[in-house]
Design an enzyme around this catalytic site. Structure first.
Site, mmCIF file in Angstrom:
data_model
loop_
_atom_site.group_PDB
_atom_site.id
_atom_site.type_symbol
_atom_site.label_atom_id
_atom_site.label_comp_id
_atom_site.label_asym_id
_atom_site.label_seq_id
_atom_site.Cartn_x
_atom_site.Cartn_y
_atom_site.Cartn_z
ATOM 1 N N LEU A 107 44.695 47.088 42.534
ATOM 2 C CA LEU A 107 44.593 46.493 41.202
ATOM 3 C C LEU A 107 45.765 45.559 40.881
ATOM 4 C CD1 LEU A 107 43.381 49.667 39.244
ATOM 5 C CD2 LEU A 107 42.005 47.904 40.375
ATOM 6 N N HIS A 108 45.435 44.468 40.178
ATOM 7 C CA HIS A 108 46.435 43.490 39.738
ATOM 8 C C HIS A 108 46.196 43.188 38.255
ATOM 9 C CE1 HIS A 108 43.056 40.781 40.099
ATOM 10 N NE2 HIS A 108 42.954 41.034 41.392
ATOM 11 N N ASP B 236 34.518 36.424 39.024
ATOM 12 C CA ASP B 236 33.295 36.558 39.822
ATOM 13 C C ASP B 236 32.117 36.194 38.917
ATOM 14 O OD1 ASP B 236 34.219 38.177 42.459
ATOM 15 O OD2 ASP B 236 35.379 38.792 40.725
ATOM 16 N N ARG C 36 42.513 39.739 47.511
ATOM 17 C CA ARG C 36 42.495 39.055 48.818
ATOM 18 C C ARG C 36 43.656 38.070 48.975
ATOM 19 N NH1 ARG C 36 36.482 39.597 48.373
ATOM 20 N NH2 ARG C 36 35.868 40.866 50.149
ATOM 21 N N LYS D 191 44.155 35.311 40.306
ATOM 22 C CA LYS D 191 44.617 36.561 40.926
ATOM 23 C C LYS D 191 43.461 37.202 41.680
ATOM 24 C CE LYS D 191 48.370 37.640 37.789
ATOM 25 N NZ LYS D 191 49.564 37.964 38.569
ATOM 26 N N GLY E 236 44.624 40.933 36.793
ATOM 27 C CA GLY E 236 43.240 40.570 36.462
ATOM 28 C C GLY E 236 42.440 41.817 36.103
ATOM 29 N N HIS E 237 42.499 42.816 36.999
ATOM 30 C CA HIS E 237 41.840 44.101 36.711
ATOM 31 C C HIS E 237 42.418 44.708 35.429
ATOM 32 C CE1 HIS E 237 41.710 43.981 41.282
ATOM 33 N NE2 HIS E 237 40.431 44.135 40.996
HETATM 34 P P1 AMP Z 1 37.212 43.540 42.529
HETATM 35 O O1 AMP Z 1 38.138 44.699 42.624
HETATM 36 O O2 AMP Z 1 37.725 42.298 43.190
HETATM 37 O O3 AMP Z 1 35.793 43.896 42.881
HETATM 38 O O4 AMP Z 1 37.167 43.155 40.985
HETATM 39 C C1 AMP Z 1 36.831 44.104 39.997
HETATM 40 C C2 AMP Z 1 36.615 43.392 38.690
HETATM 41 O O5 AMP Z 1 37.818 42.724 38.310
HETATM 42 C C3 AMP Z 1 35.522 42.322 38.758
HETATM 43 O O6 AMP Z 1 34.750 42.363 37.568
HETATM 44 C C4 AMP Z 1 36.300 41.048 38.873
HETATM 45 O O7 AMP Z 1 35.631 39.920 38.360
HETATM 46 C C5 AMP Z 1 37.519 41.364 38.025
HETATM 47 N N1 AMP Z 1 38.633 40.493 38.422
HETATM 48 C C6 AMP Z 1 39.167 40.358 39.660
HETATM 49 N N2 AMP Z 1 40.128 39.409 39.648
HETATM 50 C C7 AMP Z 1 40.200 38.944 38.378
HETATM 51 C C8 AMP Z 1 40.992 37.948 37.722
HETATM 52 N N3 AMP Z 1 41.908 37.220 38.382
HETATM 53 N N4 AMP Z 1 40.794 37.744 36.407
HETATM 54 C C9 AMP Z 1 39.853 38.459 35.726
HETATM 55 N N5 AMP Z 1 39.085 39.404 36.275
HETATM 56 C C10 AMP Z 1 39.247 39.645 37.586
#
Ligand code: AMP
Length: 287
Positions: free
Chosen positions: A34-35, A151, A188, A185, A37-38
């Site tokens: 998690l960062h 996404d 990856r 963010k 964004g999450h």
């Molecule tokens: P992931 O762990 O990459 O599957 O992402 C989980 C959720 O966090 C998804 O709804 C992504 O769209 C959201 N997410 C990932 N990166 C960001 C970001 N930089 N800004 C906003 N939401 C994000």
């Protein structure tokens, strides 16, 4: 310490107890590492719900055979600390066997929206996403679930699935969180070497240039695409998967910017595939 549930039964029991108290429940589905964004999704969920569940699950069914399932970064300790400090009440961290036990053979599939953009280069991806998100919705039964605009196609697909299958919850979209220099963010980003990290800035530069063009009144989608592609092409480490402008609802390509639209790209920086986008209404106003 925040509770980490590994089984469906534990989550159900906890949610049942909250419901007995009349509490509302929000869900933030993630693949972990998690960062900020999450974290923005978790913070928003905490502001709008009494209790928040964060799922941390690297979902095997949404990865193709040559993708990065095995190497996808994982750090549950860090994730738990971030969830706790942001105010989440529970982490759901199932094993693949808990989510896909022996004999599993039911999937949620979607037409049209999943046949464009990332769906073209990742043919099994959205079937995996729809399936796991449906399962999470059934397990947690949240009032609201939170997804990032990072996404954007995924967000449109989930909204469509919830409408089409009469799922009884609200989907909340949250804005893209970026690094100070513009890079969106992403878990990856950790794959990038220092040189690639610099090269990756070409995505956000291209997105910002496309956005400016649309804000200044450009209505020709191809001109937007050409401008964005030419910026990507100026970076030798970048290889375009796609740069497209699509209708925000249907994800189908459009010639004119005469309706709410999504300008989206997937670009390889070395071996790492990164995505970025912006959304806008016709006439250049913010979506
Ligand atoms: P992931 O762990 O990459 O599957 O992402 C989980 C959720 O966090 C998804 O709804 C992504 O769209 C959201 N997410 C990932 N990166 C960001 C970001 N930089 N800004 C906003 N939401 C994000």
């Amino acid at each position: 310490m925040i509770t980490i549930a590994e089984t469906v039964a534990e989550v159900r029991e906890q949610v049942k107890a909250w419901r007995k108290e009349g509490l509302s429940v929000g869900l933030v589905p993630t693949m972990g590492y998690l960062h900020e964004g999450h974290q923005s999704l978790i913070a928003r969920a905490c502001a709008e719900n009494d209790r928040v569940v964060v799922s941390v699950f690297v979902n095997p069914t949404q990865f193709g055979p040559n993708e990065d399932l095995a190497s996808y970064p994982r750090d549950l300790k860090h994730d738990a600390a971030l969830c706790e400090e942001t105010g989440a009440a529970l982490i759901f961290h199932p094993t693949p066997e808990e989510m896909y036990p022996n004999g599993f053979c039911s999937y949620v599939d979607m037409d049209v929206l999943t046949k464009e953009l990332c769906g073209l280069s990742r043919p099994v991806h959205f079937r995996g996403v729809c399936t796991v998100v449906s399962k999470l919705f059934h397990i947690v039964q949240p009032d609201r679930a939170y997804f990032g605009e990072k996404d954007a196609q995924q967000l449109a697909v989930i909204r469509r699935m919830v409408t089409d299958l009469n799922m009884n919850l609200q989907i909340v979209g949250c804005p893209i969180v970026r690094e100070a220099d513009g890079l969106a963010k992403s878990s990856r980003n950790t794959y990038l070497s220092p040189e690639e990290r610099k090269a990756a800035l070409v995505l956000s530069r291209s997105i910002f240039a496309g956005k400016k063009l649309a804000e200044f009144g450009e209505t020709d989608a191809q001109k937007l695409v050409d401008t964005m592609k030419s910026i990507i092409a100026s970076e030798p480490l970048a290889k375009i998967d796609y740069v497209k402008v699509v209708d925000l609802m249907t994800m189908q390509q459009i010639p004119k910017l005469d309706r709410p639209f999504l300008a989206a790209m997937a670009v390889y920086i070395g071996k790492t595939r990164l995505i970025d986008n912006f959304m806008m209404n016709a006439g250049g106003t913010a979506e």
